[in-house]
Design a protein around this motif. Structure first.
Motif, short mmCIF file in Angstrom:
data_model
loop_
_atom_site.label_atom_id
_atom_site.label_comp_id
_atom_site.label_asym_id
_atom_site.label_seq_id
_atom_site.Cartn_x
_atom_site.Cartn_y
_atom_site.Cartn_z
N GLU A 618 1.42 -14.80 -10.86
CA GLU A 618 1.36 -13.95 -12.07
C GLU A 618 1.87 -14.67 -13.31
O GLU A 618 1.90 -14.10 -14.40
CB GLU A 618 2.18 -12.68 -11.85
N GLU A 658 3.46 3.13 1.10
CA GLU A 658 2.84 2.66 -0.15
C GLU A 658 2.77 3.79 -1.16
O GLU A 658 2.46 4.93 -0.82
CB GLU A 658 1.42 2.13 0.15
N GLY A 659 3.05 3.45 -2.40
CA GLY A 659 2.99 4.44 -3.47
C GLY A 659 4.29 5.19 -3.69
O GLY A 659 4.45 5.89 -4.69
N LYS A 683 4.22 -4.33 -10.54
CA LYS A 683 2.77 -4.50 -10.69
C LYS A 683 2.14 -5.00 -9.39
O LYS A 683 1.10 -4.48 -8.95
CB LYS A 683 2.50 -5.48 -11.83
N ALA A 686 2.27 -2.31 -6.76
CA ALA A 686 1.66 -1.04 -7.20
C ALA A 686 2.62 0.13 -6.94
O ALA A 686 2.24 1.16 -6.40
CB ALA A 686 0.32 -0.81 -6.51
N ARG A 687 3.87 -0.08 -7.31
CA ARG A 687 4.90 0.94 -7.14
C ARG A 687 5.62 1.17 -8.47
O ARG A 687 5.63 0.30 -9.34
CB ARG A 687 5.97 0.49 -6.14
N GLU A 688 6.24 2.38 -8.57
CA GLU A 688 7.21 2.58 -9.66
C GLU A 688 8.57 2.24 -9.08
O GLU A 688 8.98 2.78 -8.05
CB GLU A 688 7.20 4.01 -10.18
N LYS A 701 6.92 -0.08 -14.14
CA LYS A 701 5.62 0.38 -13.65
C LYS A 701 4.51 -0.43 -14.32
O LYS A 701 4.53 -0.62 -15.55
CB LYS A 701 5.45 1.88 -13.98
N LYS A 702 3.59 -0.93 -13.50
CA LYS A 702 2.41 -1.65 -13.98
C LYS A 702 2.77 -2.80 -14.91
O LYS A 702 2.10 -3.05 -15.92
CB LYS A 702 1.45 -0.68 -14.69
#
Length: 711
Positions: A618, A658-659, A683, A686-688, A701-702
């Motif tokens: 990244e 997940e999530g 990111k 894909a989690r907060e 987040k993201k």
């Protein structure tokens, strides 16, 4: 002799108007048969007694409409029945109907007037109560005392004093009412003077004065008065003993509490539930939980007050797991928690930082219809905020029926901690529109909101407005917040000038705020002056050594770093180790940098290695300035990769679906490198990810953080 005369001679006193009227009706129907008329009258009297009993039952069970139907069936009800019905309407806040019936009464005695005045006061209509009092043809001491109590409840002390002086006769109840009113309105010195002037005293006088002193932060004086009462041969009531125990608990006077406990045994109050609850609170406040548990287990019939005392006691002693267990046991035993029970249980959830248990208690509050209660609602707002879920906190806030200043402060401070500065300011505007006056905590919340959102000009406006335009006195905490705002915005010289100009003595907290800001802006000159002030106040302040050492390390002043560490060692100062933790299924998992002691250490480090690869993909490059050690680059990268918050996050990723949100708590401020890395980890996974450090909450987040890289 006529039937009328025959019957009248049967009574030693004149018959009631109701009996007399019924008899006359019977005489008219059968004038020649006196025995028949007497039987009719007796049946009617019996019927009246039945109606009166039925009326009483309906009123006691708050069935007002059914009571009125019964009342209307009574022929010529007497003044006592009218008064019963008037009282029933007033107690149920149906004041207009009470007044209508009162005015319809064919005759009124002093009891009915007093009952109607009290009813107006109970319904909050003092103006009408005053009008009735002025119209009374004949007043007794109860009339005067009732209206005086109304003035005291409204805080109109001077008017109550005038009325008390004008009273033609003062009984003991009037003196006691005035003392209680003084204490309730914070005029405890005036209450003491009046107490000394009393021509005679009873146990209510002593109890009111003891309780009043305690409630006005004079618990030591309350205990001295309690001792004086016991030496004057006045037997205390259970309420007196509760006041004494409460005062002893407030000043942690265990020896006095033990003496009062002996009185409890001597006077036979061992099984009084309110005294038992006060004993539990006393022992818990004095860190004697074993004694508190013993008192609890000796009680045969435990009410909600006793259970709540034990629950709160565990919380006071930081035994939050035990507190939650007590709450659950209450529910299992069908002892329904009250507002205090929920508040204490939710405080323990905050102590544990356990959102899941907090939600469990929230569900119980919903089932019992207490979610919208102001006290329960306030505690829920605080719990959700401290556990990282400010959105849920604001949702609960909106549902509270009658919000008080604590409600507004809780949500404003919560928004500030989560970096939602504009939310906090919007809520403050709504608060003013609702005509709720702000207090010292409100200002702290507003300055904190400005601080975490970089709103320097708004912070200046609030600080100046509250200082010049309100009666709120600025505290050292307010100055520390303002110094922090200025420092974070790079106004270090202005911040230092503010510190030196404050009217009270600056403590370590305010100088630490300035020193931390110097770390952010790499200003060694101001930092050294701030550190010097801190060491003069507290040579063992570990935070100051650490921040100063980090500043030197960032500037590659390794000799200065070594000097600071030698000074720490010489003064016996130990650096607080950085740690991070999260709660998973009720279990706290804590991590320290580079620690391998956790059962899942191997999986955690493999997960971090995998994340390190993804981070490089990244475009992440470690910021070596946050390694703060004079070592090789490779070693610095490894140090950064295994900071405690990263270990906790890796553990969370491994053990949740997940999530699922991951909430991590940290005892120190998150470093800039970890902050950059966690943004990308959120990111990638894909989690907060929520991280609460010593300063605030960060919601990742993201690839972005809620703080906007300003913290």
């Amino acid at each position: 002799m006529s039937a009328l005369c025959l019957v009248i001679t049967k009574f030693k006193s004149p018959p009631s108007s109701f009996s007399y009227t019924i008899f006359r009706c019977c005489s008219t129907i059968a004038p020649t048969n006196s025995s028949h008329g007497f039987k009719c009258m007796m049946n009617a009297t019996k019927s009246s007694s039945s109606y009166k009993h039925l009326l009483f039952q309906h009123l006691r069970n708050q069935r007002l409409d059914e009571a009125r139907l019964v009342f209307d069936k009574i022929v010529l009800p007497d003044v006592g029945l009218y008064t019963m019905m008037v009282k029933g309407y007033a107690r149920n806040h149906r004041l207009s109907e009470a007044l209508k019936l009162f005015y319809e009464m064919p005759s009124k005695d002093v009891v009915s007037w007093n009952s109607m005045i009290q009813g107006c006061l109970d319904c909050g209509d003092f103006v009408m109560a005053q009008k009735l009092f002025d119209k009374m043809p004949e007043k007794n001491v109860i009339s005067w005392t009732t209206i005086m109590n109304g003035l005291l409840q409204l805080g109109r002390i001077e008017d109550a004093e005038i009325l008390f002086q004008e009273m033609p006769n003062k009984d003991l109840a009037a003196w006691n009412a005035m003392i209680h009113g003084y204490c309730s309105n914070g005029r405890v010195e005036a209450a003491l003077l009046l107490f000394e002037e009393m021509p005679s005293r009873n146990v209510i006088s002593w109890t009111s004065m003891i309780g009043g002193l305690d409630q006005n932060a004079k618990s030591n004086e309350a205990l001295l008065l309690f001792k004086k009462m016991m030496n004057s041969d006045v037997n205390p009531t259970s309420t007196t003993l509760v006041c004494g125990l409460t005062a002893a608990a407030n000043v942690l006077a265990l020896h006095v509490g033990l003496q009062i406990h002996c009185y409890v045994f001597k006077l036979g109050y061992c099984f009084d539930e309110f005294i038992s609850a006060s004993l539990i609170t006393l022992y818990a406040s004095c860190r004697q939980m074993e004694a508190a548990q013993k008192v609890f287990h000796e009680i045969r019939y435990k009410n909600v007050v006793v259970w709540t005392a034990l629950l709160t006691g565990y919380g006071l002693n930081s035994k939050h797991e035990c507190a939650i267990d007590v709450f659950r046991e209450m529910m299992r035993m069908s002892v329904f928690p009250n507002q205090s029970s929920f508040t204490s249980a939710l405080n323990s959830c905050c102590g544990l930082e356990d959102l899941e248990r907090g939600k469990e208690i929230h569900t119980a509050a919903i089932k019992l219809g207490l979610e919208t209660d102001v006290y329960v609602g306030n505690s829920l707002v605080v719990m959700y905020s401290k556990c990282g879920h400010i959105n849920d906190g604001t949702t609960v806030f909106k549902r509270i029926n009658e919000k008080n200043i604590v409600s507004w402060n809780s949500v404003i401070v919560g928004c500030a901690q989560h970096g939602c500065g504009m939310w906090a300011l919007t809520l403050f505007s709504q608060m003013l529109r609702e005509r709720v006056d702000p207090d010292e905590i409100t200002l702290t919340g507003l300055l904190s909101a400005c601080n975490h959102s970089g709103m320097l000009q708004k912070a200046r406006c609030f600080f100046k407005y509250f200082d010049k335009k309100t009666s709120i006195k600025l505290t050292i905490e307010h100055y520390a917040c303002m110094v922090d705002v200025l420092g974070r915005c790079g106004k270090l010289e202005e911040a230092e000038e503010l510190v030196r100009s404050i009217p009270m003595k600056a403590g370590t907290t305010i100088w630490l705020a300035l020193l931390s800001a110097c770390r952010m802006h790499s200003n060694l000159d101001v930092a050294e002056r701030a550190a010097e002030q801190i060491f003069e106040l507290d040579v063992h302040c570990s935070a100051a050594y650490v921040v100063l050492s980090n500043l030197y390390a960032s500037a590659r002043g390794w000799n200065e770093v070594a000097a600071v560490r030698r000074k720490m060692k010489h003064n016996g100062v130990v650096k607080q180790p950085g740690s991070s933790w999260l709660i998973l299924r009720g279990v706290r998992h804590e991590f320290f940098s580079g620690n391998w002691s956790h059962p899942q250490s191997e999986q955690i480090y493999r997960k971090l290695d995998w994340l390190a690869t993804k981070l490089k993909e990244e475009g992440y490059v470690p910021d070596e300035t946050f390694a703060l050690h004079d070592v090789e680059t490779e070693q610095k990268e490894e140090m950064l990769s295994y900071h405690s918050e990263r270990l906790a996050i890796a553990f969370g990723l491994l053990n949740t679906v997940e999530g699922h949100k991951i909430t991590v708590m940290k005892n120190l401020r998150i470093c800039g490198d970890c902050h950059n890395a966690v943004k990308l980890i959120a990111k990638i996974a894909a989690r907060e990810i929520i991280v609460r450090d010593s300063s605030r909450f960060h919601h990742f987040k993201k690839g972005i953080c809620s703080c906007g890289d300003y913290w």
